[in-house]
Enzyme design. Sequence first.
Site, PDB file in Angstrom:
ATOM      1  N   CYS A   1      17.733 -85.230   8.019  1.00  0.00           N
ATOM      2  CA  CYS A   1      17.490 -84.192   7.025  1.00  0.00           C
ATOM      3  C   CYS A   1      17.939 -84.711   5.658  1.00  0.00           C
ATOM      4  O   CYS A   1      19.055 -85.202   5.514  1.00  0.00           O
ATOM      5  CB  CYS A   1      18.288 -82.951   7.428  1.00  0.00           C
ATOM      6  SG  CYS A   1      18.609 -81.795   6.103  1.00  0.00           S
ATOM      7  N   GLU A   2      17.059 -84.612   4.681  1.00  0.00           N
ATOM      8  CA  GLU A   2      17.410 -85.126   3.355  1.00  0.00           C
ATOM      9  C   GLU A   2      18.447 -84.269   2.632  1.00  0.00           C
ATOM     10  O   GLU A   2      19.040 -84.710   1.654  1.00  0.00           O
ATOM     11  CB  GLU A   2      16.164 -85.283   2.483  1.00  0.00           C
ATOM     12  CG  GLU A   2      15.523 -84.004   2.038  1.00  0.00           C
ATOM     13  CD  GLU A   2      14.302 -84.229   1.180  1.00  0.00           C
ATOM     14  OE1 GLU A   2      14.030 -83.371   0.334  1.00  0.00           O
ATOM     15  OE2 GLU A   2      13.618 -85.248   1.333  1.00  0.00           O
ATOM     16  N   HIS A   3      18.688 -83.072   3.106  1.00  0.00           N
ATOM     17  CA  HIS A   3      19.646 -82.196   2.435  1.00  0.00           C
ATOM     18  C   HIS A   3      21.088 -82.494   2.822  1.00  0.00           C
ATOM     19  O   HIS A   3      21.990 -82.362   2.001  1.00  0.00           O
ATOM     20  CB  HIS A   3      19.324 -80.726   2.741  1.00  0.00           C
ATOM     21  CG  HIS A   3      17.960 -80.327   2.298  1.00  0.00           C
ATOM     22  ND1 HIS A   3      17.141 -79.533   3.052  1.00  0.00           N
ATOM     23  CD2 HIS A   3      17.256 -80.645   1.186  1.00  0.00           C
ATOM     24  CE1 HIS A   3      15.997 -79.363   2.410  1.00  0.00           C
ATOM     25  NE2 HIS A   3      16.039 -80.022   1.278  1.00  0.00           N
ATOM     26  N   HIS A   4      21.321 -82.878   4.082  1.00  0.00           N
ATOM     27  CA  HIS A   4      22.688 -83.112   4.551  1.00  0.00           C
ATOM     28  C   HIS A   4      22.871 -84.487   5.188  1.00  0.00           C
ATOM     29  O   HIS A   4      23.973 -84.832   5.606  1.00  0.00           O
ATOM     30  CB  HIS A   4      23.086 -82.040   5.585  1.00  0.00           C
ATOM     31  CG  HIS A   4      22.969 -80.653   5.057  1.00  0.00           C
ATOM     32  ND1 HIS A   4      21.891 -79.842   5.332  1.00  0.00           N
ATOM     33  CD2 HIS A   4      23.786 -79.939   4.247  1.00  0.00           C
ATOM     34  CE1 HIS A   4      22.043 -78.688   4.727  1.00  0.00           C
ATOM     35  NE2 HIS A   4      23.188 -78.702   4.059  1.00  0.00           N
TER      36      HIS A   4
ATOM     37  N   GLN B   1      11.194 -81.376   7.732  1.00  0.00           N
ATOM     38  CA  GLN B   1      10.198 -81.307   8.796  1.00  0.00           C
ATOM     39  C   GLN B   1       8.817 -80.933   8.262  1.00  0.00           C
ATOM     40  O   GLN B   1       7.803 -81.472   8.714  1.00  0.00           O
ATOM     41  CB  GLN B   1      10.660 -80.299   9.857  1.00  0.00           C
ATOM     42  CG  GLN B   1       9.737 -80.218  11.054  1.00  0.00           C
ATOM     43  CD  GLN B   1      10.304 -79.325  12.142  1.00  0.00           C
ATOM     44  OE1 GLN B   1      11.509 -79.162  12.274  1.00  0.00           O
ATOM     45  NE2 GLN B   1       9.415 -78.741  12.935  1.00  0.00           N
TER      46      GLN B   1
ATOM     47  N   HIS C   1      17.636 -78.976  14.498  1.00  0.00           N
ATOM     48  CA  HIS C   1      18.262 -79.516  13.296  1.00  0.00           C
ATOM     49  C   HIS C   1      19.776 -79.414  13.404  1.00  0.00           C
ATOM     50  O   HIS C   1      20.322 -78.314  13.514  1.00  0.00           O
ATOM     51  CB  HIS C   1      17.779 -78.740  12.060  1.00  0.00           C
ATOM     52  CG  HIS C   1      16.331 -78.965  11.767  1.00  0.00           C
ATOM     53  ND1 HIS C   1      15.914 -79.705  10.698  1.00  0.00           N
ATOM     54  CD2 HIS C   1      15.204 -78.568  12.422  1.00  0.00           C
ATOM     55  CE1 HIS C   1      14.598 -79.745  10.689  1.00  0.00           C
ATOM     56  NE2 HIS C   1      14.145 -79.061  11.731  1.00  0.00           N
TER      57      HIS C   1
ATOM     58  N   CYS D   1      21.871 -79.853  11.125  1.00  0.00           N
ATOM     59  CA  CYS D   1      22.449 -79.145   9.975  1.00  0.00           C
ATOM     60  C   CYS D   1      22.542 -77.646  10.246  1.00  0.00           C
ATOM     61  O   CYS D   1      23.410 -76.971   9.712  1.00  0.00           O
ATOM     62  CB  CYS D   1      21.666 -79.438   8.693  1.00  0.00           C
ATOM     63  SG  CYS D   1      19.917 -79.024   8.780  1.00  0.00           S
TER      64      CYS D   1
END
Length: 189
Positions: free
Chosen positions: A78-81, A119, A147, A149
Amino acid sequence: MENTLEQIKSGVYSTLQLIGEDPEREGLLKTPERVAKALLDLTRGYNEDASAVLNSARFKEDYNQMVIVKDIPFYSLCEHHILPFYGKAHVAYIPNGYITGLSKVARVVDIFSHRLQVQERMTTQIKECINKALQPLGVMVVLEAKHMCMQMRGVAKSDCITTTSDFCGAFNQAKTREEFLSLIRHNTN
């Protein structure tokens, strides 16, 4: 590549210090290098051309029915976390004079999953890549994923599965979409 590895190692070393750890502690001595190598491996998709993979095994074939490769396992970050999300991809296309090697479809999923991702974007990238490279009558992609996250932090819901889909061409027809979806449904018996 060696310079990149060293820079990531340095960043991991600093991060360990910032969270209150001692990077010189025996158990952490090789951690910066391990993390750097893992991160480079988990993001190797940036250095691969998914269209070239499809075109490397593109064959003229007079077949115009649905081709489905389902239950393709994938692992992404995941690019956020920068936490993992993982699941299965289901990909279908309807050839328009050309087919590709079945393993190449799985390789396309692998390439896009080995990048920092969301995703939703990954679903569309797979569809667009196959559509551009093969110019089929239609493409449909469904991803089902868990996920970390969502499971490890924040809302902490461990049984959630996120499903995304994207389609074009012949799959704009509800009947064609339904055929694909019925063929990928898992038996619960």
